[in-house]
Scaffold this active site. Structure first.
Site, PDB file in Angstrom:
ATOM      1  N   LYS A  80      73.773   5.811  44.049  1.00  0.00           N
ATOM      2  CA  LYS A  80      72.621   5.728  44.946  1.00  0.00           C
ATOM      3  C   LYS A  80      71.418   6.435  44.329  1.00  0.00           C
ATOM      4  O   LYS A  80      71.555   7.520  43.752  1.00  0.00           O
ATOM      5  CB  LYS A  80      72.984   6.361  46.292  1.00  0.00           C
ATOM      6  CG  LYS A  80      71.899   6.270  47.360  1.00  0.00           C
ATOM      7  CD  LYS A  80      72.397   6.882  48.666  1.00  0.00           C
ATOM      8  CE  LYS A  80      71.334   6.830  49.749  1.00  0.00           C
ATOM      9  NZ  LYS A  80      71.820   7.424  51.024  1.00  0.00           N
ATOM     10  N   SER A 155      71.103   4.344  54.740  1.00  0.00           N
ATOM     11  CA  SER A 155      70.249   4.296  53.565  1.00  0.00           C
ATOM     12  C   SER A 155      71.001   3.944  52.269  1.00  0.00           C
ATOM     13  O   SER A 155      70.373   3.708  51.235  1.00  0.00           O
ATOM     14  CB  SER A 155      69.540   5.641  53.367  1.00  0.00           C
ATOM     15  OG  SER A 155      70.485   6.694  53.186  1.00  0.00           O
ATOM     16  N   SER A 179      74.243   6.902  57.173  1.00  0.00           N
ATOM     17  CA  SER A 179      73.633   6.266  56.008  1.00  0.00           C
ATOM     18  C   SER A 179      74.606   5.614  55.043  1.00  0.00           C
ATOM     19  O   SER A 179      74.194   4.784  54.233  1.00  0.00           O
ATOM     20  CB  SER A 179      72.775   7.276  55.244  1.00  0.00           C
ATOM     21  OG  SER A 179      71.534   7.463  55.877  1.00  0.00           O
TER      22      SER A 179
END
Length: 496
Positions: A80, A155, A179
């Site tokens: 990420k 996210s 997330s």
């Protein structure tokens, strides 16, 4: 011949050890997936294919030489874009960090590499992970592989999409208000939010606020457990990681070898909204349909929920203060480089008084105690993972759910932040396609620090689901290959 990109982490690792799969062959298959599909979904926004291939060649040499092999030997993984990978940009999805190139690896990447993993690149995220829709003004939108007009959530949306599309068997994620759980649910993969401290956060900006943590994402529960066994390390720089004589109270190796769990012996709470989450009727209906299918395998079921009084207020204040501390200077000095969600969070944080923060902390303590009392008589909670079915990605956030207005851009994440507030381990596993034809995620929450139990129960449920109409199919890869570039879509880079 089976495409190696379809192999899960455990299967690929076993085949590599038995010399039935070349790490180079696996790396090339994963690269081929990215090159064939990423134009359609925009999940991998920075790449180090040459570095991964070089690592794969070294991994193959080690196998052939009979050298000791790490737990992730030869396995590609995606990272990420919130943590550093040497030589690759870490943009945080922020215009202020477009040119930020990492000069070292984050501790999570170090752990993965030390276990033999091969970093392939960075996955897209909303700006500073603010929001449940993976889009930003630097790298654009990441689309849901099951419907390219819809959001993959966030996210950790890029990581979830990369897994669903077969780019890599493992990916890193992080979670504050769902997330990693929400995108896992929307993309038909697995995401685990561990108990605070199980995955140390040596770079977590607010070390004494345990509402944010990193965790594993994978295509199966067992693979997530394998990854957790590498991430769950002793590190006393995280105040929530208990280290005694160089060891943690949890046995990291156990996460890679999940015990069987007798589901019929369990007392399980069932809730479709935790008593406060603004849950869409479509989600309620799907959940009500799957519970009876799972019930014959489960022990005592009780429709109940822990007391979640003040959950919205607690989460809003603590989250707002955290964003204020991290992003206020950036917002004040270069407001033109700050997107709407981060700006809203800074403004919200400034709207709270010291008394508001004190009351939120006191309320969180009461909330935590109530959850511990609840788990004295019940073993696990099952619920939907997300309160709504995926919406179009052009909608920054749902302003209304079934006609009722939401309280904030993150209110629709309430199903996830219920367990964030008291710090309980929570996992999302795929469980059927909803009435809109999109993946549905089932959330399983356990006692604080019973991460092993949560994984074990999730693995049992995963096995049951696999043999039924609740199994989630892979995305239509042929349709993704044939799709036009997502970058050509209106509003790909611009939004309000």
């Amino acid at each position: 011949m089976t495409d190696p990109a379809t192999f899960g982490a455990q299967e690929a690792r076993s085949l590599i050890a038995r010399k039935q799969l070349s790490p180079v062959e696996l790396a090339k298959a994963c690269i081929a997936r990215v090159e064939a599909l990423d134009h359609a979904v925009n999940a991998l926004i920075a790449r180090d294919f040459e570095g991964m291939l070089d690592g794969a060649r070294k991994a193959e040499t080690a196998v052939m030489a009979g050298d000791p092999l790490g737990a992730l030997h030869g396995l590609p993984f995606a990272v990420k874009d919130m943590i550093d990978v040497t030589g690759l940009p870490t943009t945080f999805g922020s215009e202020a960090f477009v040119d930020n190139i990492a000069t070292s690896d984050d501790a999570i990447v170090v752990a993965m590499r030390s276990a033999g993993g091969l970093a392939m690149g960075k996955t897209n995220t909303p700006e500073w992970s603010a929001g449940g829709n993976t889009r930003n003004r630097v790298n654009g939108v990441t689309a849901n592989p099951y419907d390219l007009t819809h959001t993959c959530a966030g996210s950790s949306g890029g990581s979830a999409v990369a897994l669903a599309c077969g780019y890599a068997p493992l990916a890193t994620g992080s979670d504050t208000g769902g997330s990693l759980r929400n995108p896992a649910a929307y993309c038909g993969v697995v995401g685990l939010r561990p108990s605070p401290g199980v995955v140390p956060g040596d770079t977590r900006a607010v070390g004494l606020f345990p509402i944010s943590t990193s965790g594993p994402m994978a295509r199966s529960v067992g693979d997530a457990g394998l990854m957790l066994s590498v991430l769950a390390r002793a590190d006393n720089t995280d105040p929530f990681t208990t280290v005694i004589n160089g060891r943690t109270p949890w046995d990291a190796d156990s996460f890679a070898n999940l015990p069987r769990r007798d589901l019929s012996s369990l007392r399980i709470a069932v809730t479709e909204d935790y008593g406060f989450a603004p849950t869409e009727t479509l989600i309620r209906s799907h959940f009500r349909a799957i519970v009876p299918k799972l019930a014959p395998f489960l022990g005592e079921l009780e429709e109940t929920t822990p007391d979640c009084t003040d959950a919205d207020r607690i989460f809003s204040v603590l989250r707002g203060v955290q964003f204020l501390g991290i992003h206020a200077r950036l917002f004040d000095e270069t407001p033109e480089r700050v997107g709407p969600n981060v700006a809203d969070n800074v403004r919200e944080g400034r709207s709270y008084s010291a008394e508001d923060v004190a009351q939120a902390l006191f309320a969180q303590s009461r909330f935590h105690r109530d959850w511990q009392a609840f788990f004295e008589t019940l073993d696990f909670i099952i619920s939907p993972a997300v309160a709504i079915s995926p919406r179009p990605w052009r909608e920054m956030y749902p302003a209304r759910i079934d006609g009722s207005p939401t309280k904030s851009y993150y209110h629709w994440l309430a199903m996830a932040y219920a367990s964030t507030i008291p710090g309980h381990p929570s996992i999302t596993i795929p469980c059927g396609m909803d009435a809109n034809g999109m993946p549905f995620g089932l959330q399983i929450v356990g006692r604080r620090h019973d991460d092993l139990g949560v994984l074990a129960v999730a693995a049992e449920l995963e096995a049951i689901i696999a043999g039924t109409d609740m199994a989630v199919p892979a995305p239509d890869l042929a349709a993704l290959r044939a799709a036009p570039p997502l970058s050509q879509a209106a509003e790909f880079l611009t939004f309000n």
